[in-house]
Design a protein around this motif. Structure first.
Motif, short mmCIF file in Angstrom:
data_model
loop_
_atom_site.label_atom_id
_atom_site.label_comp_id
_atom_site.label_asym_id
_atom_site.label_seq_id
_atom_site.Cartn_x
_atom_site.Cartn_y
_atom_site.Cartn_z
N TYR A 1 53.06 -34.88 -30.03
CA TYR A 1 52.47 -33.57 -30.30
C TYR A 1 52.72 -33.26 -31.77
O TYR A 1 53.84 -33.46 -32.27
CB TYR A 1 53.13 -32.50 -29.42
CG TYR A 1 52.74 -31.07 -29.78
CD1 TYR A 1 51.58 -30.51 -29.26
CD2 TYR A 1 53.53 -30.32 -30.63
CE1 TYR A 1 51.22 -29.21 -29.58
CE2 TYR A 1 53.17 -29.01 -30.96
CZ TYR A 1 52.02 -28.46 -30.44
OH TYR A 1 51.67 -27.17 -30.77
N THR B 1 47.15 -27.50 -34.43
CA THR B 1 48.06 -28.33 -33.63
C THR B 1 47.22 -29.23 -32.73
O THR B 1 46.05 -28.95 -32.45
CB THR B 1 48.99 -27.47 -32.76
OG1 THR B 1 48.19 -26.66 -31.88
CG2 THR B 1 49.87 -26.57 -33.63
N ASP C 1 47.55 -33.14 -30.00
CA ASP C 1 48.37 -34.21 -29.44
C ASP C 1 47.50 -35.44 -29.26
O ASP C 1 46.27 -35.40 -29.36
CB ASP C 1 49.02 -33.80 -28.11
CG ASP C 1 48.00 -33.50 -27.02
OD1 ASP C 1 46.78 -33.56 -27.31
OD2 ASP C 1 48.41 -33.20 -25.89
#
Length: 795
Positions: free
Chosen positions: A666, A681, A683
């Motif tokens: 992540y 953000t 992952d």
């Protein structure tokens, strides 16, 4: 551990002991024969132990081990006897009250069934290969189960936990192929990318293999996925080993290779010759859409990179005495390139109507000479086998003399694009000097220190000419001489304490970088001069001989490479341009990792949790104007990555091995470019599973499946990727001959696809190599079985 391999060594030991005991009593001579098979698979068991005993006293009268086909023949002076057949991991069988007919007893097929461990654990450990934990590495000690088989170094590596070797000879560590391989702690042409000749080393020459997954300050601060160090035995110097290999494949991939390794008391001579031809096609599709004007350019085509290649390696280790060795080696490669490519273009207006259509053809010819030479000196000290001084000097040269012709053919009455010519004269030279000194002060305390100096000089003379009328005129805006030089001076010191269970290693590396770029024609320059500290800390705790916990911290650097800095570009598709950035800065990463390692019989597992903080992250950014997309690397903010990694190797049966890797992370990206925030953000995860089968008739079959999830970058979304590879190997002529068949990307699903969605433009890119099939034959001579010729494989 492979039951056959363990039993092989134990069988030899027992047989030798039995013959030393001799025969008890004067009795009539009898011969006993038979064939030992595994009951579950009906496969022959090699090196099973067959013992002929006196029926009353149980004293050994004779002994033997089975051959590759499971057969045995032994004889002794006896009249009242029993025959006992055993193999490690199998229930032993005993035959009594036997009657000889004309002095012979034929036991026929003898089937053994698998059971639990039957020999004393201490004896097994002494005979078989095993892994032990060190402070910042794992050491795989090569036992007789491997060294007595004549296996190649590649086969030995395949037995090391966390290491996988494909049938094609590609070495990966914890699922990553970017592994640096050393021989006795130093680089060697035997393990170089230019001509991997590891197959000329046999298992009996190897003492141990060291695996380092998180390098300390002793090693260069440039990133690496790990280090594998092969330690050779000092007393195994005699013998001739070699192999001849012929490969063919589709798309065209044909080569012939010869590898030789000759070891004497004073010299270890090694050489490799290779010649071949290969084609590397790639399909591409690109969409450039201007969201402001509504216009769009679509392009698609097939690119080729065809090569004739010639490769020669020569080298020798000269053993001055038991404590001093000098190595001198050289490698010369020559490539002749041909790049016939065609790209079809279509231009759509703001109403979505086809306004223009044309195709662009490329004819490119190039010659690429490559040199590599190396001088090394290694001194051992009598007080401790780990007390070592090592000096090396290496030189590399790569040149490219290339010319390209681009012709455009219009298919509609729209705008006609002019033809172009390009010329490239490229030269790169790199020199590396290293000095390393290791001094153990006791069994627990060790000091390492050393220095490194790397000089890299490049000149790239690039010119573009446009057709104006009937003449080609140089385009000054696209023509220049790019000069690049980088000098790196590094000094390091590490100190380590290693007790029975716990240890710690501290290190500090200082590297000074002097980087200069110059556009000679226009006088534009960029000089960077900086020094950095690269500390490292490693610690480990042994819970038992089979379980260990290790932790580490290191600081790494990614220096901009030549093609990241070079502003010149290939104009194959002049609507999709990839260029460099002379002002690019280095990228720094602080890496923290905690790993637990388990060795549980046939199962080895690695579980890691990691955190990485990266500054001045290098990302490729798209700039869009007039339907032309120019991508350039830039430094964009920071990246915080938290992840976990799992790796396991499991051999539940002698004929089956599973090797799996899983990685999840992540990340948190923060950055800004020209008042635009790139904070986000995301992952990603990837998985890889390799399954290997040992089939009857000495056939090995391998299946590798890999999946990579989609991932977001600063501007783009990269699609998921999955593919399947197959490999088949058949041994012939008692192991001296090997046939290899490999199929890469069986279903042609390995693609590179990305989408860039910005307020003013949309980009789509698709690339695919397709399926590659290769068939090869290798014949080994000298000691051991056939050695695989594992030259460069470019896909």
């Amino acid at each position: 551990m492979d039951k056959f391999a363990v039993g092989r060594r134990i069988g030899i030991l027992i047989s030798c002991t039995l013959f030393c005991w001799g025969v008890v009593g004067a009795q009539s001579k009898v011969e006993v024969r038979g064939t030992v098979l595994e009951k579950a698979t009906n496969q022959p068991i090699e090196f099973a132990t067959v013992m002929l005993q006196d029926q009353q006293s149980k004293a050994a009268l004779s002994g033997a081990t089975t051959g590759a086909d499971g057969t045995f023949l032994l004889s002794a002076e006896a009249t009242d006897f029993t025959v006992k057949v055993s193999f490690i991991g199998y229930a032993a069988r005993e035959f009594a009250d036997l009657t000889a007919q004309n002095g012979q007893v034929d036991l026929g097929n003898i089937y053994l069934s698998a059971e639990g461990q039957t020999l004393d654990e201490v004896l097994v450990r002494a005979e078989r290969s095993q892994t032990e934990f060190k402070l910042d590495k794992r050491v795989f000690n090569v036992g007789k189960d491997l060294s007595s088989t004549g296996a190649s170094a590649l086969e030995v590596l395949n037995n090391v936990p966390s290491v996988n070797v494909s049938i094609e000879g590609e070495v990966s560590l914890r699922g990553s192929a970017g592994v640096q391989i050393l021989i006795n702690g130093k680089p060697s042409v035997l393990a170089s990318e230019q001509g991997n000749a590891l197959g000329t080393l046999t298992a009996e020459m190897i003492e141990s293999i060291e695996v380092i997954t998180n390098p300390s300050a002793k090693y260069e601060a440039e990133g690496t996925s790990g280090i594998i160090n092969i330690i050779l035995k000092k007393d195994e110097r005699k013998g001739l080993n070699g192999s001849v290999t012929v490969n063919t494949g589709t798309p065209h991939n044909h080569s012939v290779g010869l590898s030789l390794n000759r070891r004497t008391e004073k010299f270890n001579l090694f050489s490799q010759l290779g010649v071949g031809y290969r084609e590397l096609p790639r399909d591409r599709e690109v969409i450039n859409r201007d969201l402001v004007s509504g216009t769009e350019v679509r392009s698609e085509g097939r690119e080729y990179r065809n090569e004739q290649f010639y490769n020669v390696i020569l080298g020798t280790d000269y053993y001055i005495n038991d404590l001093n060795v000098i190595t001198l080696s050289g490698n010369f490669a020559y490539e002749i390139e041909d790049q016939p490519s065609r790209t079809d273009f279509r231009f759509f207006d703001e109403n979505g109507l086809l306004a223009n259509e044309w195709y662009r053809e490329e004819v490119t010819e190039a010659t690429n000479p490559k040199w590599n030479y190396e001088l090394q000196y290694k001194k051992d000290f009598e007080d401790n086998e780990d007390h070592v001084l090592l000096f090396s000097a290496m030189g590399n040269f790569f040149g490219k003399d290339q010319s390209s012709e681009f012709t455009n053919t219009s298919l509609l009455d729209g705008e006609a694009f002019g033809d172009q010519l390009t010329r490239t004269n490229f030269q790169e030279a790199e020199y590396t000097f290293k000095l390393d000194y290791t001094r153990p002060f006791s069994d627990k305390l060790t000091l390492e220190t050393g220095a490194m100096y790397v000089v890299n000089d490049v000149s790239n003379d690039f010119a573009v000419s446009n057709l104006e009328g009937v003449d080609f005129v140089v385009d000054s805006s696209l023509t220049n001489i790019f000069e690049y030089s980088q000098d790196v001076l590094g000094v390091y010191t590490t100190g380590a304490y290693e007790g029975e269970q716990w240890g710690i290693k501290l290190g500090m590396r200082v590297e000074h970088t002097d980087l200069k770029t110059l556009l000679a024609t226009t006088g534009e320059s960029n000089n960077q001069n900086f020094a950095n500290l690269f500390p490292s800390l490693h610690t480990s705790y042994k819970l038992s001989d089979r379980v260990s916990v290790q932790g580490g911290y290191s600081r790494r650097i990614f220096r901009p490479r030549l093609w990241d800095l070079n502003p010149f570009f290939n104009i194959r598709n002049n609507f999709s341009v990839r260029t460099g950035n002379p002002n690019l800065l280095p990228e720094y990463t602080d890496s923290y990792e905690v790993s637990s390692i388990y060795l549980l019989g046939p199962l080895s597992m690695n579980f890691s949790v990691y955190y990485r903080y990266t500054e001045a992250v290098v990302e490729r950014i798209s700039v869009f104007e007039n339907n032309v997309n120019i991508t350039m690397p830039m430094n964009i903010g920071t990246n915080r990555t938290t992840g976990l990694e799992f790796n396991a190797k499991y051999s539940p049966k002698p004929w089956l091995t599973l090797n799996g890797d899983f990685n999840y992370n992540y990340f948190n990206r923060q950055g800004e470019l020209e008042a635009t925030s790139f904070d986000f953000t995301g992952d990603q995860w990837s998985g890889k599973l390799t399954t290997k089968f040992k089939l009857p008739a000495q056939i090995d079959f391998e299946v590798t499946g890999q999946y990579e999830s989609r991932v977001q970058t600063v501007q783009s979304l990269v699609s998921e990727n999955y593919f399947l590879d197959l490999g088949l190997r058949k041994k012939l002529m008692k192991g001296r001959g090997v046939i290899n068949l490999s199929v890469r990307d069986v279903f042609a699903t390995r693609i590179r696809e990305s989408v860039v969605q910005q307020p003013t433009f949309f980009l789509y890119s698709f690339g695919q190599r397709g399926r590659f099939i290769t068939l090869g034959f290798s014949y080994g001579f000298g000691k051991g079985e056939a050695m695989e010729f594992s030259g460069q494989k470019r896909f």
